[in-house]
Scaffold this active site. Structure first.
Site, short mmCIF file in Angstrom:
data_model
loop_
_atom_site.label_atom_id
_atom_site.label_comp_id
_atom_site.label_asym_id
_atom_site.label_seq_id
_atom_site.Cartn_x
_atom_site.Cartn_y
_atom_site.Cartn_z
N GLY A 103 2.63 -72.49 17.14
CA GLY A 103 1.41 -73.29 17.14
C GLY A 103 0.58 -73.05 15.89
O GLY A 103 0.85 -72.14 15.11
N CYS A 160 0.10 -62.55 31.75
CA CYS A 160 0.99 -62.67 30.59
C CYS A 160 0.44 -61.87 29.40
O CYS A 160 1.19 -61.17 28.71
CB CYS A 160 1.12 -64.15 30.22
SG CYS A 160 2.31 -64.47 28.94
N CYS A 192 1.59 -70.29 30.55
CA CYS A 192 1.94 -69.34 29.50
C CYS A 192 3.46 -69.19 29.34
O CYS A 192 4.15 -68.78 30.27
CB CYS A 192 1.32 -67.98 29.83
SG CYS A 192 1.61 -66.71 28.62
#
Length: 370
Positions: free
Chosen positions: A15, A102, A199
């Site tokens: 990202g 996560c 996630c």
């Protein structure tokens, strides 16, 4: 020690945020390594998983900025520590927040441990948060400068030890500036849209995805007075305060989920956004974690969030038992949901957080999950 002697291993997702994180650190002269974490076996089901595409973007960005990169597989750790927890919470009729777990178990535990084996002095991620380091060695976690993107809510379980090894290079700038930097550097991810899925699992039809792991059992939708309003498709698909997907027609105000009865498989609904059953006065939470010591025995005042991007609420926090906290609100709060995180703040400092177990009115327990 100069920056070139400090090794920073960056968790790269493919990202724009983690891409700019790596660029900023490289530009500041650090010895930077990019790591892509593969935490989900995309052959497990038929959903659209972008792991291969994301890793290709990581490779492209790392080549552009001139840093080495590796992929590491944490599928087993993710399944054991995050996904089984995720499923267990839904079985209990709760609404879990997998991103919190996560971060605690994968990004800042398994990944951090792996990075240290690579000789890392620090790990870095593209989270919108900040670290304040004090001369005595202890650290504080601060909200990101971009209030709309601040991610401390999801980082609330990180310990002093974990945060002492963490850098958040983009926490001091806003999202627009991150995009601008990516475009100015012509990074491969500059125009890539932000992910909004679970996630590491990605964006997919949540209902279909969950049904592959948990059998759904339909049941009755009733008002708190016992009037039958229809059928639900499985308690796990509904959360407190939910409006859409109930299929209740008629005139008047919209209908909202106000509770679940696990034993009898009943979903409780009531009419009106401000129905009294949606409001509570205090909660009990467990699995609490604080970055720095707090006085739980005498209690303390602070503010809290009960969901991401929610406005802060003034609260009083005190010990309920050895393993639980009582959090009392200055004024009633709507649709607090068991399984979600309650996160505590002292102005810009994130103090820590806990997992919401039970929600109460002053007069007795609120029947969110019974």
């Amino acid at each position: 020690m100069s920056n070139k002697d400090i090794r920073v291993v960056v968790g790269m997702s493919g990202g724009v945020d983690s891409s700019v994180t790596a660029h900023v650190l490289k530009d500041q002269g650090y010895d930077v390594i990019g790591i892509f974490m593969k935490n989900w076996d995309d052959t497990d089901e038929n959903g659209v998983c972008t792991a291969t595409e994301d890793y290709n973007d990581v490779i492209a960005v790392c080549n552009q900025i001139g840093i080495p990169y590796y992929a590491v597989n944490f599928e087993q750790e993710y399944w054991d520590k995050v996904f089984t927890y995720f499923l267990d919470e839904y079985k209990k009729g709760r609404t879990p927040n997998p991103d919190v777990m996560c971060n605690k178990e994968i990004k800042f535990k398994a990944f951090l441990e792996h990075a240290l084996k690579l000789g890392a002095d620090y790990v870095a991620t593209g989270h919108y948060a900040r670290i304040r380091r004090h001369d005595d060695g202890h650290v504080e976690m601060l909200r990101g400068v971009d209030n709309n993107k601040d991610q401390t809510y999801f980082l609330n379980q990180l310990s002093q030890q974990q945060l002492s090894k963490v850098m958040f290079p983009i926490g001091d700038i806003d999202k627009k500036e991150v995009r601008k930097i990516a475009e100015e550097q012509d990074l491969a991810t500059a125009k890539k849209k932000d992910s909004t899925g679970i996630c590491f699992i990605g964006e997919r039809n949540f209902k279909t995805f969950l049904s592959q792991y948990l059998p759904a059992q339909s049941g009755e939708m009733r008002t708190l007075n016992g009037d039958k309003m229809g059928m639900h498709s499985g308690l796990m698909y509904y959360t407190i305060g939910q409006r859409h997907g109930l299929g209740i027609g008629g005139d008047g105000d919209p209908w909202f989920v106000v509770g679940k009865n696990l034993e009898d498989n009943i979903l409780y609904v009531e009419q009106g956004f401000h129905h009294d059953a949606l409001y509570s006065d205090y909660l009990i939470a467990s699995d609490f974690s604080f970055v720095n010591p707090v006085d739980l025995d005498n209690g303390f005042e602070c503010t809290a969030k009960f969901r991401y991007r929610q406005k802060d609420t003034k609260v009083f926090v005190q010990r309920e038992s050895q393993n639980a906290l009582r959090v009392t609100f200055d004024e009633p709060v709507r649709a607090i949901t068991p399984g979600q995180a309650v996160v505590f703040y002292d102005e810009e400092v994130c103090l820590g957080g806990a997992t919401i177990d039970d929600v109460f009115k002053t007069t007795g327990q609120l029947s969110y999950v019974v």
